[in-house]
Write a protein that holds these residues in place. Structure first.
Motif, mmCIF file in Angstrom:
data_model
loop_
_atom_site.group_PDB
_atom_site.id
_atom_site.type_symbol
_atom_site.label_atom_id
_atom_site.label_comp_id
_atom_site.label_asym_id
_atom_site.label_seq_id
_atom_site.Cartn_x
_atom_site.Cartn_y
_atom_site.Cartn_z
ATOM 1 N N ASN A 562 0.828 -1.206 0.000
ATOM 2 C CA ASN A 562 0.000 0.000 0.000
ATOM 3 C C ASN A 562 0.865 1.260 0.000
ATOM 4 O OD1 ASN A 562 -2.519 -1.162 -0.147
ATOM 5 N ND2 ASN A 562 -2.898 -1.120 2.052
ATOM 6 N N ARG A 563 1.967 1.186 0.734
ATOM 7 C CA ARG A 563 2.897 2.334 0.761
ATOM 8 C C ARG A 563 3.485 2.590 -0.625
ATOM 9 N NH1 ARG A 563 8.605 2.675 2.489
ATOM 10 N NH2 ARG A 563 9.008 4.822 3.093
ATOM 11 N N TYR A 565 2.208 1.655 -3.465
ATOM 12 C CA TYR A 565 1.101 2.031 -4.346
ATOM 13 C C TYR A 565 0.770 3.516 -4.194
ATOM 14 C CZ TYR A 565 -3.597 1.567 -6.502
ATOM 15 O OH TYR A 565 -4.708 1.693 -7.293
ATOM 16 N N LEU A 566 0.761 4.000 -2.953
ATOM 17 C CA LEU A 566 0.490 5.414 -2.705
ATOM 18 C C LEU A 566 1.589 6.292 -3.289
ATOM 19 C CD1 LEU A 566 -1.273 7.596 -1.443
ATOM 20 C CD2 LEU A 566 -0.077 7.229 0.730
ATOM 21 N N THR A 569 1.111 6.490 -6.903
ATOM 22 C CA THR A 569 -0.026 7.368 -7.192
ATOM 23 C C THR A 569 0.404 8.831 -7.141
ATOM 24 O OG1 THR A 569 -1.517 5.730 -6.216
ATOM 25 C CG2 THR A 569 -2.400 7.940 -6.523
ATOM 26 N N LYS A 570 1.259 9.160 -6.188
ATOM 27 C CA LYS A 570 1.784 10.531 -6.098
ATOM 28 C C LYS A 570 2.560 10.894 -7.367
ATOM 29 C CE LYS A 570 5.587 11.798 -3.965
ATOM 30 N NZ LYS A 570 6.616 12.050 -2.939
ATOM 31 N N ILE A 632 -6.687 4.671 -1.903
ATOM 32 C CA ILE A 632 -5.565 4.954 -2.822
ATOM 33 C C ILE A 632 -6.010 4.727 -4.260
ATOM 34 C CG2 ILE A 632 -3.214 4.314 -3.507
ATOM 35 C CD1 ILE A 632 -2.830 3.328 -0.555
ATOM 36 N N VAL A 655 0.791 13.015 1.673
ATOM 37 C CA VAL A 655 1.190 11.673 1.208
ATOM 38 C C VAL A 655 2.438 11.209 1.949
ATOM 39 C CG1 VAL A 655 2.158 10.392 -0.749
ATOM 40 C CG2 VAL A 655 0.119 11.798 -1.073
ATOM 41 N N ASN A 659 2.666 7.886 4.269
ATOM 42 C CA ASN A 659 3.695 6.863 4.030
ATOM 43 C C ASN A 659 4.567 6.640 5.255
ATOM 44 O OD1 ASN A 659 3.107 5.902 1.498
ATOM 45 N ND2 ASN A 659 4.331 7.414 0.408
ATOM 46 N N LEU A 733 -7.327 8.939 4.300
ATOM 47 C CA LEU A 733 -6.158 8.043 4.293
ATOM 48 C C LEU A 733 -5.250 8.308 5.492
ATOM 49 C CD1 LEU A 733 -5.129 7.861 0.525
ATOM 50 C CD2 LEU A 733 -5.411 5.900 2.036
ATOM 51 N N SER A 737 -4.350 5.564 8.225
ATOM 52 C CA SER A 737 -2.958 5.158 8.477
ATOM 53 C C SER A 737 -2.607 5.274 9.958
ATOM 54 C CB SER A 737 -1.990 5.992 7.627
ATOM 55 O OG SER A 737 -2.004 7.350 8.011
#
Length: 752
Positions: A562-563, A565-566, A569-570, A632, A655, A659, A733, A737
């Motif tokens: 997930n980290r 993936y984020l 995405t950024k 995400i 973000v 993370n 998010l 988190s």
């Protein structure tokens, strides 16, 4: 009643045209032809060994690339020959035989560490132990002759399998695409129910997680089949069309996952206006049914379903947005209207992908080509490594695979020893039941034990009735062939039905050799019950592997995925052109990691209640990770499918903070000491800035409305949607988190 009959007939038709039934026919042909051939030339005594060779190696014939298929069957042939040699030559000395069975079953069970195909090769090896115990060969010449014919039988099956693949090369792909389309349709329908049924959300969410896991597994197999096939045979029209359908199904799945709404917010926004959500719920349901209808056309010819209901329902959704605004009035209606507008856009994107699948199935010329280079396609493949150190990693009692291998080996020895000491007829059936039923986790073993016993009893009852009605050997022969086909076809889809047909096959084969068929039925049921009991007991008391002890690695993988993936995405937000491929690769990895966690949690729920330790806490971890993945995906999907403004520095700050929280959760799970970054003031300011930016856009829109400009222009609408979605999802998010970090601390306090 008529509708039920039609549905039932359609199910039978789809089954008969599917790849499972086709594979059952392939096995039947590979068995029947040698029997018929050697019977006609008067050398029937040679046929059984060849038939056994074909039967032994059929399990390793599973969907995948041609190279892996051939290698898998060849390795299976070599393994079954070695196993048969060692068992047959150990037979004269009972103690030596027990030692050989113990060592072989342990080593063969460990082969499963190399993945799904390897697990089926492993099953062939274990099956070879059982069939070697059944074979009555004592002289060395007889044994070597049997081995040679066994090898010929394996090669014969490989030839038949390759010919069948040449005759119908796309059977497996079409079946997988059909299954994936149907599952995706079911997933959309479940998501529809989540929208308006708050009291049943936990139930539907659990169902959705199960289907997500199944879809991800199908995607992995399809990637291997379609991308490797494309690399090997080049770009053909049929390959491109199937790849287009697959890409659209992946996009539908991501869009559906991305639309994991904040349901508590939905409930508060539409508490008194739920009727405005009905058209959106209906749209998901109609699209789900449409995908299920399209899934059937991948297996059988037919007309495309009418699209008018889809277009009509989409228009109803648009009317619902206007009706909501008219009822609540702006600016009070803004949050709800933008939420509905985002939902409407998501459903339009889903409809566009469904229409793309329709165009492919309709052989339309207006189909875009798949611009995917070989080097790019490689990044989407999950390659299975076959290095020896993978096996070495499992040589620890902490490894569930090693514990399963030890458990299986001891259960087999115990079952065979019991059968031999008590002089039970066909004691190897006990061993066969243990091999077929026993799985690494208790829950699945229990389920298979139940289905095996029920299926065996059903098969025994049917066989008894038939034997009482007739003693005609021709009827027995026909039924033996048919039951073999259906047994092999159904074993993966319905283990209970498969077990019933296996019992029928065994009874009718024995009935051809022994007139006293009732004794066969009796011992078949007894041996199955004994074997199932041993398998279940062994799973509970012999090196038990309870799922709660094996979750650390799976949870860690999801958090890190997930980290990544984020972060991808950024990068996508900053530059779509150069980062879209990287985004999609990390998206695939995150989906797979989440699928593995879903599967692990499902196994946990199948364990005995006393072994489901802290299941509520673990469920919180699963749902938090799943919700994060969806959030995400929501941001990424919006960026990928819309014209967006440049990413702000506030976006990057938040973000980075999310993370960091994910990294800290991973470090907590690994029990690594760390110092948390003190960046809270900057993050809070960034959050406030994002909210202010949206408020400024909303205020400007309010001024336009007061000035009489009631119609909103496209750019203003897009800016409002983007600001609303990005700010809401990022803040959500961040909260998720932080909650995940807190729950991870609780988890480590309990289990570490």
């Amino acid at each position: 009643m008529q509708k039920k009959i039609t549905t039932y007939l359609k199910t039978i038709e789809l089954f008969l045209k599917g790849s499972s039934f086709y594979r059952g026919i392939v096995l039947t042909i590979s068995v029947v032809i040698p029997l018929a051939f050697f019977y006609l030339i008067g050398l029937l005594e040679y046929a059984p060994s060849i038939v056994l060779g074909a039967f032994l190696n059929a399990p390793s014939d599973v969907p995948g690339s041609l190279k892996r298929k051939i290698n898998g069957i060849l390795i299976s042939i070599a393994l079954t020959l070695i196993v048969t040699i060692l068992i047959l030559f150990s037979k004269p000395i009972f103690t030596l035989l027990l030692i050989a069975i113990a060592i072989l079953s342990f080593i063969i069970a460990l082969i499963s560490a190399y993945g799904f195909r390897a697990s089926l090769v492993s099953f062939s090896g274990l099956l070879a132990i059982v069939l070697a115990l059944a074979v009555k060969k004592t002289e060395a010449t007889e044994i070597w002759q049997h081995i040679a014919l066994l090898g010929i039988g394996g090669l014969w099956y490989l030839v038949v399998s390759l010919i069948s693949g040449w005759i119908s090369p796309k059977k497996d792909v079409d079946q997988l695409l059909s299954d994936t389309s149907a599952l995706t349709g079911k997933y959309l329908k479940i998501r529809a129910k989540l929208l308006t049924k708050p009291t049943k959300r936990d139930k539907f969410s659990t169902k959705a997680l199960v289907i997500q896991t199944q879809i991800s597994e199908k995607h992995e197999t399809l990637r291997e089949l379609l991308l490797k096939d494309r690399k090997r045979s080049g770009r053909s029209l049929s390959n491109e069309k199937r790849l287009l359908i697959f890409i659209s199904l992946v996009d539908v799945f991501e869009l559906a996952l991305a639309n994991n709404l904040d349901y508590s917010k939905i409930d508060s926004l539409f508490e008194l206006q739920k009727h405005h959500l009905k058209s959106f719920k209906k749209m998901n349901k109609v699209m789900g049914n449409h995908l299920i209808a399209l899934s059937e056309l991948l297996l059988k010819k037919g007309k495309l379903p009418e699209i008018s209901s889809l277009n009509k329902t989409l228009k109803e959704c648009n009317k619902s947005i206007n009706a909501y605004v008219d009822e609540i009035k702006l600016p009070k209606a803004r949050d709800g209207a933008i939420t509905l507008r985002n939902l409407h856009d998501y459903q339009k994107q889903l409809l566009a992908e469904i229409k793309a699948i329709r165009r492919v199935l309709n052989n339309s010329e207006n189909v875009s080509k798949v611009l995917l280079k070989t080097q790019e396609s490689k990044q989407f493949l999950t390659l299975q490594e076959y290095k020896f150190n993978i096996l070495l990693q499992h040589f620890s009692l902490k490894s569930p695979m090693l514990r399963h291998a030890l458990r299986l080996s001891l259960a087999i020895i115990f079952g065979f020893a019991i059968g031999s000491v008590l002089d039970i007829k066909n004691a190897y059936w006990i061993v066969l039941t243990i091999i077929v039923i026993m799985r690494p986790n208790y829950g699945l073993t229990k389920k298979r034990s139940k289905n095996r016993i029920i299926g065996t009893i059903i098969g025994a009852i049917i066989a008894t009735i038939i034997v009482l009605i007739t003693q005609n050997t021709i009827i027995y022969m026909v039924l033996a062939v048919l039951s073999l086909t259906f047994a092999f076809s159904l074993i993966q889809q319905s283990y209970k039905a498969g077990a019933a047909f296996i019992t029928l096959n065994i009874v009718f084969v024995y009935a051809l050799l022994d007139p006293n068929a009732f004794s066969v039925i009796q011992y078949r049921v007894i041996d199955t019950i004994i074997g199932a009991g041993i398998a279940l007991l062994a799973n509970y008391i012999v090196f038990p592997s309870w799922e709660y002890k094996n979750l650390d690695t799976v949870i860690l993988k999801v958090i890190l995925s997930n980290r990544d993936y984020l972060e991808a995405t950024k990068k996508l937000y900053h530059n779509k052109e150069s980062n879209s491929l990287e985004y999609k690769v990390y998206r695939k990895e995150a989906f797979l990691a989440m699928s593995n966690l879903n599967a692990a949690f499902q196994r946990l729920t199948q364990d005995p209640k006393s072994k489901q330790k802290q299941s509520v806490l673990i469920y919180d971890i699963v749902t938090l990770n799943h919700t994060m993945l969806s959030a995400i995906a929501s941001v990424g999907s919006y960026i990928l499918n819309h014209k967006t403004t440049p990413a702000s520095k506030e976006f990057d700050i938040i973000v980075h903070s999310i993370n960091n929280s994910l990294k800290n959760s991973a470090l907590i799970l690994e029990q690594v000491n760390f110092t948390a970054d003190e960046e809270e003031p900057h993050v809070n300011k960034a959050q406030q800035k994002l909210i202010k930016d949206f408020d400024a856009l909303a205020l400007a829109r309010d001024k336009d409305i007061k000035a009489g400009k009631t119609e909103i222009d496209k750019d203003t609408l897009l800016n409002l949607q983007e600001s609303h979605l990005i700010s809401n999802q990022l803040i959500w998010l961040k909260t998720l988190s932080e909650n995940l970090r807190k729950v991870t601390v609780k988890y480590t306090d309990v289990f570490k």
